[in-house]
Design an enzyme around this catalytic site. Structure first.
Site, mmCIF file in Angstrom:
data_model
loop_
_atom_site.group_PDB
_atom_site.id
_atom_site.type_symbol
_atom_site.label_atom_id
_atom_site.label_comp_id
_atom_site.label_asym_id
_atom_site.label_seq_id
_atom_site.Cartn_x
_atom_site.Cartn_y
_atom_site.Cartn_z
ATOM 1 C CB ILE A 121 -0.937 0.015 1.225
ATOM 2 C CG1 ILE A 121 -1.781 -1.266 1.268
ATOM 3 C CG2 ILE A 121 -1.823 1.249 1.176
ATOM 4 C CD1 ILE A 121 -2.643 -1.508 0.045
ATOM 5 C CE LYS A 122 3.335 4.232 -5.249
ATOM 6 N NZ LYS A 122 3.451 4.524 -6.699
ATOM 7 C CB ILE A 123 1.706 5.549 2.997
ATOM 8 C CG1 ILE A 123 0.613 4.508 3.272
ATOM 9 C CG2 ILE A 123 1.556 6.738 3.946
ATOM 10 C CD1 ILE A 123 0.654 3.943 4.686
#
Length: 361
Positions: A138-140
């Site tokens: 998951i890109k944060i």
């Protein structure tokens, strides 16, 4: 041996910076995996905007979900997760073979949350659960507000791709947020082997200064920033703090070269691939860059662990009037803003398609 295979043999992972339904279903992605040593994939709002806008392959899915009462952001993530999980399944053999080191696919939280810690964390947990695949990152964003979310997501066991990093300082801040999450897992008696990458954007540096520095310095700033970050990366992995975490079973967060498509038509189209060859890193390439490197790329010497001549080169840019720290902050903000713009355009495309397909039999 192909250039892509040589790069992979050097110890660098080649990921594709693109996703479309056609790419997944017409055999192209599988060909990249089989023939070009591609071992992972990244996506972002701009990529999905272009994919959905420029293809009819999503129309039936959008139509079905809209008729079932879904719309806007909710509908988009349902569509995106179909692509992401299909890609994750294609890379699952790589993930299994490398015991979770490689074979990852990335999906980004809404860029509207870049400065909202709690909402970012909630979105990361939700998307990870809905993906239902162990090899989905998951890109944060590595913004000030994103750092606590990175730590908390890591502590929760969610694999994270930290995006929008533009300097070695950005990288270290993100890496330390990840490490804090790992250390908390160790103290809590939890498995510390949580996957992660930290994505440093390269080409936007050179585009930002092209009109303000001598021609002799063109297309050199991005690589110098990368070299400096690579030294910081290796120094951190060799630190007693990280060695302790590794001894408990933690996995290093790998440094990833992002934005490696060349923007200057006068520069080599494989500049950021050849110049950033380095073991135990990832280079995520736009599709045209991947194909160019496969066609005529060359693998030179690996990046030196000491950072090479990066400090002297960065000194030349400082002399030319480039404030690297200030520019890094601006690039991060501009990057976040550009993803918001792409997101808004994506939502417009979703709405337009939903409404136009609503009454189509």
């Amino acid at each position: 041996m192909t250039a892509t295979k040589q790069l992979n043999e050097l110890g660098q992972s080649l990921w594709l910076d693109n996703i479309t339904r056609d790419l997944l279903e017409n055999g192209t992605l599988q060909r990249y995996i089989d023939d070009l040593s591609v071992t992972g994939l990244t996506s972002n709002p701009t990529i999905f905007h272009q994919a959905i806008k420029n293809s009819e392959s999503y129309d039936s899915t959008i139509q079905e979900k809209f008729k079932n009462g879904q719309a806007g952001e909710q509908l988009f993530f349902e569509v995106a997760l179909e692509d992401i999980t299909q890609a994750a399944d294609k890379f699952r053999p790589v993930w299994d073979r490398t015991d979770g080191v490689d074979g990852w696919v990335s999906l980004e939280v809404s860029p509207l949350l870049a400065y909202d810690t709690e909402s970012t964390l909630a979105a990361a947990k939700d998307l990870h659960a809905r993906a239902g695949r162990p090899n989905v990152l998951i890109k944060i964003p590595g913004t000030k507000e994103g750092l606590p979310a990175i730590e908390e997501a890591t502590f929760a066991g969610i694999p994270v791709n930290v995006t929008l990093l533009f300097s070695s300082e950005h990288y270290v801040d993100a890496a330390e947020a990840f490490l804090r999450g790992i250390e908390r897992r160790i103290e809590a008696g939890l498995n510390p082997a949580v996957g992660s990458v930290a994505s440093l954007f390269i080409s936007r540096w050179d585009r930002a200064v092209v009109d303000n520095v001598p021609e002799t310095l063109h297309n050199q700033l991005g690589v110098a920033i990368g070299q400096r970050a690579y030294k910081a990366y290796l120094d951190l992995l060799n630190s007693p703090r990280w060695q302790r975490a590794l001894n408990f079973g933690a996995r290093p967060q790998r440094l990833l070269w992002a934005s490696t498509g060349v923007k200057d038509p006068n520069a080599s189209d494989t500049l950021y691939i050849t110049s950033l060859a380095s073991p135990f890193t990832v280079n995520t390439m736009p599709e045209n860059t991947l194909n160019a490197f496969a066609d005529h790329g060359e693998v030179g010497n690996a990046l030196p662990a000491c950072g090479g001549d990066s400090e002297s080169k960065l000194g030349e840019f400082e002399t030319a009037g480039v404030d690297v720290q200030a520019l890094a902050a601006k690039l991060q903000k501009d990057g976040a803003d550009s993803f918001v713009q792409s997101w808004n355009e994506l939502m417009d495309v979703i709405t337009t398609k939903s409404e136009s397909l609503a009454n189509v039999d």
